[in-house]
Design a protein around this motif. Structure first.
Motif, PDB file in Angstrom:
ATOM      1  N   LEU A   1      21.625  37.759 -38.793  1.00 60.54           N
ATOM      2  CA  LEU A   1      22.983  37.691 -39.309  1.00 60.54           C
ATOM      3  C   LEU A   1      24.027  37.250 -38.384  1.00 60.54           C
ATOM      4  O   LEU A   1      24.837  36.576 -38.718  1.00 60.54           O
ATOM      5  CB  LEU A   1      23.342  39.076 -39.907  1.00 60.54           C
ATOM      6  N   PHE A   2      23.569  37.761 -37.054  1.00 60.57           N
ATOM      7  CA  PHE A   2      24.738  37.420 -36.167  1.00 60.57           C
ATOM      8  C   PHE A   2      24.533  35.932 -35.931  1.00 60.57           C
ATOM      9  O   PHE A   2      25.700  35.200 -35.616  1.00 60.57           O
ATOM     10  CB  PHE A   2      24.405  38.103 -34.784  1.00 60.57           C
ATOM     11  N   ALA A   3      23.328  35.526 -35.596  1.00 61.41           N
ATOM     12  CA  ALA A   3      22.967  33.992 -35.352  1.00 61.41           C
ATOM     13  C   ALA A   3      23.454  32.909 -36.454  1.00 61.41           C
ATOM     14  O   ALA A   3      24.105  31.875 -36.123  1.00 61.41           O
ATOM     15  CB  ALA A   3      21.589  33.694 -35.163  1.00 61.41           C
ATOM     16  N   ALA A   4      23.430  33.579 -37.610  1.00 57.14           N
ATOM     17  CA  ALA A   4      24.114  32.628 -38.843  1.00 57.14           C
ATOM     18  C   ALA A   4      25.338  32.429 -39.072  1.00 57.14           C
ATOM     19  O   ALA A   4      25.689  31.485 -39.429  1.00 57.14           O
ATOM     20  CB  ALA A   4      23.398  33.291 -40.244  1.00 57.14           C
ATOM     21  N   ASN A   5      26.169  33.329 -38.242  1.00 58.82           N
ATOM     22  CA  ASN A   5      27.480  33.372 -38.288  1.00 58.82           C
ATOM     23  C   ASN A   5      28.297  32.939 -36.940  1.00 58.82           C
ATOM     24  O   ASN A   5      29.200  33.071 -36.448  1.00 58.82           O
ATOM     25  CB  ASN A   5      28.162  34.442 -38.664  1.00 58.82           C
ATOM     26  N   GLY A   6      27.167  32.193 -36.008  1.00 58.91           N
ATOM     27  CA  GLY A   6      27.767  31.433 -34.784  1.00 58.91           C
ATOM     28  C   GLY A   6      28.074  32.482 -33.563  1.00 58.91           C
ATOM     29  O   GLY A   6      28.725  32.410 -33.040  1.00 58.91           O
ATOM     30  N   LEU A   7      27.368  33.557 -33.908  1.00 60.03           N
ATOM     31  CA  LEU A   7      27.651  34.721 -32.762  1.00 60.03           C
ATOM     32  C   LEU A   7      26.479  34.851 -31.703  1.00 60.03           C
ATOM     33  O   LEU A   7      25.462  35.108 -32.213  1.00 60.03           O
ATOM     34  CB  LEU A   7      27.860  36.143 -33.358  1.00 60.03           C
TER      35      LEU A   7
END
Length: 233
Positions: free
Chosen positions: A173-179
């Motif tokens: 989820l973090f990676a999917a939001n550019g985090l």
């Protein structure tokens, strides 16, 4: 009012007392984990009675706490500090401009909402490029059977409970939001059954079911909590 908001409204005073008992520990954890410069503008989404906001306040220039439950916000405002502000709002549609904060965080809220992806997306949106996002939440076991038992227990305790994400799901989820992950920490918390059920106002059939599950699967009283500090690309 949603079932989750209704539950928190009914137990607002209890939630605030629980928050106060853990306040010093939370402040210590933040100082060690986040390493703030004291000039940041910070946001606490799902602030409740202000737990994360008050822990952040001595460490930042200013902090805004947002929550959908007026009863909890009333308790937060009653103890507001000079650099804190509390506003009513929806964490899945934040009323702030893109890049408006240096740090945006949420503390033990994702498992209470039906769309945790939207919360994380909004945290990323309102954080400036190069700013940081803090997520603290309980996560589910990787074993499907253990996760199902824990979900049954948490739902019996609080019918507004949605779903605990696994550690892997949170990272996706973090990676999917550019985090991008800067650091993470995992810890275990052992809970007292009676106090934990009381905190949610759990009674009647739900309490009996939760007690029965805890008797046969005592691991439901050991919470795995993840701390994730991320940077917005």
């Amino acid at each position: 009012m949603s079932s989750s908001a209704d539950r928190f409204a009914r137990t607002a005073e209890r939630v605030a007392a629980h928050q106060d008992a853990r306040a010093e520990r939370l402040a210590e954890q933040l100082r060690d984990f986040v390493e703030l410069r004291r000039d940041e503008r910070a946001l606490d989404v799902g602030t409740g009675a202000g737990a994360l906001a008050f822990a952040l306040a001595p460490l930042v220039r200013e902090v805004v706490g947002l929550d959908p439950v007026p009863e909890l916000l009333e308790l937060a405002r009653a103890r507001a500090l000079p650099n804190t502000e509390f506003v009513e709002g929806d964490g899945t549609a934040l009323p702030f401009r893109d890049g408006n904060f240096d740090l945006a965080g949420t503390h033990r809220t994702l498992h209470h909402v039906a769309q945790p992806d939207r919360i994380v997306g909004e945290l990323a949106r309102v954080t400036r490029p190069g700013g940081r996002v803090l997520v603290v939440d309980q996560f589910a076991p990787d074993d499907p059977a253990e996760a199902a038992t824990l979900h049954e227990f948490e739902t019996a305790r609080d019918p507004s409970h949605t779903r605990l994400l696994t550690h892997g799901e949170l990272r996706e989820l973090f990676a999917a939001n550019g985090l991008e992950l800067l650091r993470e920490r995992h810890e275990e918390e052992r809970r007292d059954l009676s106090r934990y059920l009381d905190l949610a106002g759990c009674a009647g059939d739900g309490r009996a079911r939760a007690e029965a599950l805890a008797a046969t699967a005592p691991r439901v009283l050991v919470a795995s909590v993840g701390w994730y500090l991320l940077v917005r690309s």
